[in-house]
Design an enzyme around this catalytic site. Structure first.
Site, PDB file in Angstrom:
ATOM      1  CE  LYS A 217      -0.698  -1.455  -5.098  1.00 28.90           C
ATOM      2  NZ  LYS A 217      -0.228  -0.765  -3.888  1.00 28.90           N
TER       3      LYS A 217
ATOM      4  CB  CYS B 117       9.316   0.217   6.965  1.00 29.96           C
ATOM      5  SG  CYS B 117       8.502  -0.246   8.522  1.00 29.96           S
TER       6      CYS B 117
ATOM      7  CG  MET C  21      -1.909  -1.169   1.127  1.00 26.48           C
ATOM      8  SD  MET C  21      -3.106  -1.161   2.444  1.00 26.48           S
ATOM      9  CE  MET C  21      -4.033   0.300   2.064  1.00 26.48           C
ATOM     10  CG  ASN C  22       0.192   4.459   1.382  1.00 21.86           C
ATOM     11  OD1 ASN C  22      -0.754   5.008   0.817  1.00 21.86           O
ATOM     12  ND2 ASN C  22       0.149   4.092   2.645  1.00 21.86           N
TER      13      ASN C  22
ATOM     14  CD  GLU D 137      -6.463  -1.579  -5.221  1.00 20.25           C
ATOM     15  OE1 GLU D 137      -5.864  -2.583  -4.769  1.00 20.25           O
ATOM     16  OE2 GLU D 137      -6.264  -0.427  -4.800  1.00 20.25           O
TER      17      GLU D 137
END
Length: 193
Positions: free
Chosen positions: A15, A141, A11-12, A84
């Protein structure tokens, strides 16, 4: 020769903005693009692919019974882009592989690889199995004191990590954080909240 691409990331990892950039580049050259998004992901409105930076485009909604091959064969685009993909069924990914093999149209699928339990989604597993080319879109991270590559998704509910439960609960930063393996198993909850 057309190919089936799978571009995955946490996520983030950018994409959706990359997908929207590819769509823009095709359209700027006067070419037609078909965009697909799963029905389950309505965070930005049904049938809408959006980036957190504020750019969005309408897309064809994919339901369980949608035949992506038939849609593409009818529309005759120059490229197919899927957001997605992890939320699609394996049969949908198989239909996309037929688009490449039988219609000679390139397909680029974007999505997560694994869920918060560190298990494949059905769509991502099929994408790994059938893609001609797999590319990782990297991010770091979410722990503010860590510079490692994010390889896992940590789910947080009421300030606590969650490792069990239903596979799919659509959400964003209020629910999930992209983290390295170390912070997946030993999250710095103060730094991630």
């Amino acid at each position: 020769m057309a190919k089936l691409y799978y571009r995955f990331g946490q996520m983030n990892a950018s994409k959706s903005i990359q997908l929207l950039t590819v769509a823009h580049n095709y359209e700027e050259q006067g070419k037609k693009v078909t965009l697909f998004t799963p029905a389950i992901d309505a965070r930005f409105g049904r049938g809408r692919i959006a980036s957190r930076v504020g750019i969005a485009k309408d897309a064809t909604i994919v339901e369980e019974g949608t035949n992506l091959y038939d849609v593409v064969q009818t529309e005759h685009p120059d490229c197919v882009l899927v957001d997605e993909v992890q939320f699609l069924g394996a049969h949908h990914v198989r239909q996309l592989s037929r688009v490449v093999d039988e219609l000679n149209i390139p397909v680029i699928m974007y999505g997560l690889l694994k869920d918060y339990r560190n298990q494949f989604f059905e769509g991502s597993e099929a994408a790994v199995l059938w893609a001609d080319q797999i590319e990782e879109i990297k991010t770091i991270c979410a722990d503010p004191d860590c510079n490692r590559k994010a390889t896992m998704i940590l789910k947080l509910k009421d300030g606590k990590p969650v490792y069990q439960g239903e596979q799919i609960e659509v959400g964003g930063n209020e629910l999930y954080r992209s983290v390295c393996r170390r912070h997946y198993f030993n999250p710095n909850l103060d730094g991630l909240m």
